[in-house]
Design a protein around this motif. Structure first.
Motif, PDB file in Angstrom:
ATOM      1  N   ILE A 477     -33.494 -46.869  26.244  1.00 17.16           N
ATOM      2  CA  ILE A 477     -33.725 -47.658  27.347  1.00 17.16           C
ATOM      3  C   ILE A 477     -35.163 -48.634  27.317  1.00 17.16           C
ATOM      4  O   ILE A 477     -35.418 -49.627  27.642  1.00 17.16           O
ATOM      5  CB  ILE A 477     -33.656 -47.033  28.681  1.00 17.16           C
ATOM      6  N   GLU A 478     -35.976 -47.457  26.638  1.00 14.59           N
ATOM      7  CA  GLU A 478     -37.271 -48.107  26.490  1.00 14.59           C
ATOM      8  C   GLU A 478     -37.457 -49.125  25.797  1.00 14.59           C
ATOM      9  O   GLU A 478     -38.276 -50.134  25.659  1.00 14.59           O
ATOM     10  CB  GLU A 478     -38.497 -46.786  25.999  1.00 14.59           C
ATOM     11  N   GLU A 479     -36.625 -49.271  24.643  1.00 17.45           N
ATOM     12  CA  GLU A 479     -36.781 -50.275  23.395  1.00 17.45           C
ATOM     13  C   GLU A 479     -35.961 -51.657  24.089  1.00 17.45           C
ATOM     14  O   GLU A 479     -36.467 -52.637  23.800  1.00 17.45           O
ATOM     15  CB  GLU A 479     -36.115 -49.894  22.253  1.00 17.45           C
ATOM     16  N   TYR A 480     -34.904 -51.670  24.847  1.00 15.05           N
ATOM     17  CA  TYR A 480     -34.176 -52.810  25.097  1.00 15.05           C
ATOM     18  C   TYR A 480     -34.154 -52.987  26.413  1.00 15.05           C
ATOM     19  O   TYR A 480     -33.385 -54.145  27.048  1.00 15.05           O
ATOM     20  CB  TYR A 480     -32.588 -52.454  24.723  1.00 15.05           C
ATOM     21  N   MET A 481     -34.855 -52.264  27.393  1.00 11.10           N
ATOM     22  CA  MET A 481     -34.777 -52.966  28.753  1.00 11.10           C
ATOM     23  C   MET A 481     -36.229 -53.264  29.294  1.00 11.10           C
ATOM     24  O   MET A 481     -37.366 -52.687  28.827  1.00 11.10           O
ATOM     25  CB  MET A 481     -34.325 -51.689  29.883  1.00 11.10           C
TER      26      MET A 481
END
Length: 496
Positions: A477-481
């Motif tokens: 989530i941290e990488e892609y959102m």
């Protein structure tokens, strides 16, 4: 409601275009992301329908997904995180649990009418959480576009409107038709509900993102709402299922012990078997209706919401004869909760708690008799487990059962805080217990697998596996959102 997220993200609701779109996983991941940054966060799901449940410390019952989400927050589960839990006991009816305790059995029409009443405790629970935490991450149920269920809705937009919270919608691209799912879902909402939707998340994407970009641009232009992230497909992700049975198994060169679990019609708490799915030495197979048992070392009869009817189902499948043959050939059999009751001599339901009143003959392998009573046992517990020719090991777990079982001796294999539990029978070939979660401790899992025939056990740390699963989705989530768009007041915490 304001047009920006900033003033309203003391709570955020995740709704899905379909069931199993990834709502539970996304909520767990978002909770862990916030908790990592020192933000006091709690999960919430107003209404859950699942036979996988958990027990809180104060003896309440909630959906298992909310217990996992609480773990992601680093807090104890509370009944207020899932104030309404529906546990189906027929195709058209369910036990209704409100703020942790069983209220009544209702059919679908009866509960639909009751929703107007149950919104009060739902809002009470939500308000209590808001007083204790900086933000709440809320999970919807099914899809908000089920127009036949819109009236009196308490699970999706009905709750979002009442609580005045913003919504993001997640869709599973692996199912196909993701743009139709998102666009169609939005189109079926009212104007005020559409305004509440602040963006979309696409889940389980495989391949080159460049091939998706034109579709993302089209979606944003047609809806005027941003795609907040495209999450990749995470192979081998270990996160406990909300309801559907997860048959995914850890890859291993040599599965030395074969374990079979029959899937009963009202099978409950099948997350009991997740530690065995993740065990490199265990080949775990779920067997469904119309299927014979494959060769096995251990057969485990799981828990069920309807013990007597599922015992009849087990016999209809001929599984009782297969269990008998399995024992004759030297195999081992275990029962958990309802499965434990089935292994006994009789199961009586004089008050018609789980179906028609009456008495059923059990499989007769354990010298116990069970009566289904009106009050349900809901408790966390711990103690020791002693299997034949082994030293005692520490065990902990939880109990959820309406059955009261007679015939348990003082020297039962489990010595728990509330007394002895379980029984061994048939020359120590059959073992039963009420304890859910018994495989989650390495020592207890080792002891049972050694009893079943696995000599040199290499049981992994299941708590660590579960933590790694939560961290993995949070990392993704941290990488892609774009989290700063969702929580602008904490934008500085999400700088990449």
């Amino acid at each position: 409601m304001t047009d920006t997220l900033q003033s309203t993200t003391r709570a955020l609701m995740v709704q899905g275009t379909t069931s199993d779109a990834g709502k539970s996983v996304l909520v767990a991941g978002l909770c862990r992301v916030l908790a990592r940054r020192g933000i006091r966060v709690a999960p919430f799901k107003s209404q859950n329908m699942a036979l996988n449940s958990a027990v809180t410390k104060d003896g309440g019952e909630i959906g298992r997904a909310q217990a996992v989400q609480a773990q992601a927050c680093g807090i104890e589960p509370s009944v207020h995180m899932n104030p309404v839990l529906l546990k189906p006991n027929t195709d058209v009816g369910a036990q209704v649990i409100v703020q942790g305790h069983a209220l009544a059995d209702m059919d679908a029409v009866g509960f639909h009418n009751y929703k107007k009443v149950v919104m009060t405790p739902i809002m009470e629970s939500f308000g209590l959480l808001q007083q204790q935490y900086q933000t709440i991450v809320i999970e919807g149920a099914g899809s908000p576009a089920e127009i036949n269920l819109r009236e009196n809705d308490v699970a999706n937009m009905g709750f979002a409107e009442k609580a005045d919270v913003p919504v993001i919608i997640i869709a599973d691209i692996d199912r196909g038709g993701v743009f139709a799912h998102i666009y169609g879902t939005l189109a079926l909402l009212s104007e005020s509900e559409q305004a509440r939707v602040k963006g979309f998340v696409i889940n389980r994407f495989r391949g080159d993102i460049k091939l998706l970009e034109s579709g993302l641009e089209w979606l944003e232009q047609k809806t005027g709402k941003p795609v907040l992230g495209v999450l990749p497909y995470l192979h081998g992700l270990m996160l406990e299922a909300e309801d559907a049975i997860n048959c995914q198994q850890v890859e291993a060169a040599d599965h030395q012990l074969k374990v079979v679990v029959p899937v009963l019609t009202r099978v409950s708490n099948h997350t009991d078997f997740d530690p065995l799915r993740m065990h490199p030495q265990v080949n775990l197979q779920f067997v469904g209706k119309g299927q014979p048992f494959p060769a096995a070392d251990l057969i485990i009869i799981p828990g069920t919401k309807s013990v007597r009817s599922d015992l009849a189902f087990l016999r209809e499948q001929g599984w009782d004869k297969q269990i008998q043959r399995h024992l004759r050939l030297g195999g081992k059999v275990m029962g958990i909760c309802g499965g434990y009751q089935m292994l006994g001599e009789t199961i009586a339901d004089p008050h018609a708690i789980e179906g028609e009143a009456g008495v059923s003959q059990g499989l007769g392998y354990l010298s116990i008799a069970t009566t289904i009573e009106k009050n349900k046992c809901l408790q966390q517990t711990e103690g020791t487990l002693t299997m034949p020719n082994q030293m005692p090991v520490t065990v902990k777990g939880y109990e959820i059962h309406a059955g009261v079982t007679q015939g348990v001796s003082a020297n039962a294999p489990l010595q728990l805080t509330d007394g002895p539990d379980g029984q061994l029978g048939c020359d120590d070939q059959v073992f039963g217990t009420y304890l859910h979660g018994i495989f989650e401790q390495q020592g207890a899992c080792d002891a049972i697998l050694r009893w079943a025939g696995l000599e040199a056990t290499q049981t992994p740390d299941f708590d660590e596996i579960r933590e790694q699963g939560i961290d993995r989705i949070a990392d993704t989530i941290e990488e892609y959102m774009d989290l700063a768009v969702i929580w602008p007041q904490w934008a500085d915490k999400f700088k990449r």
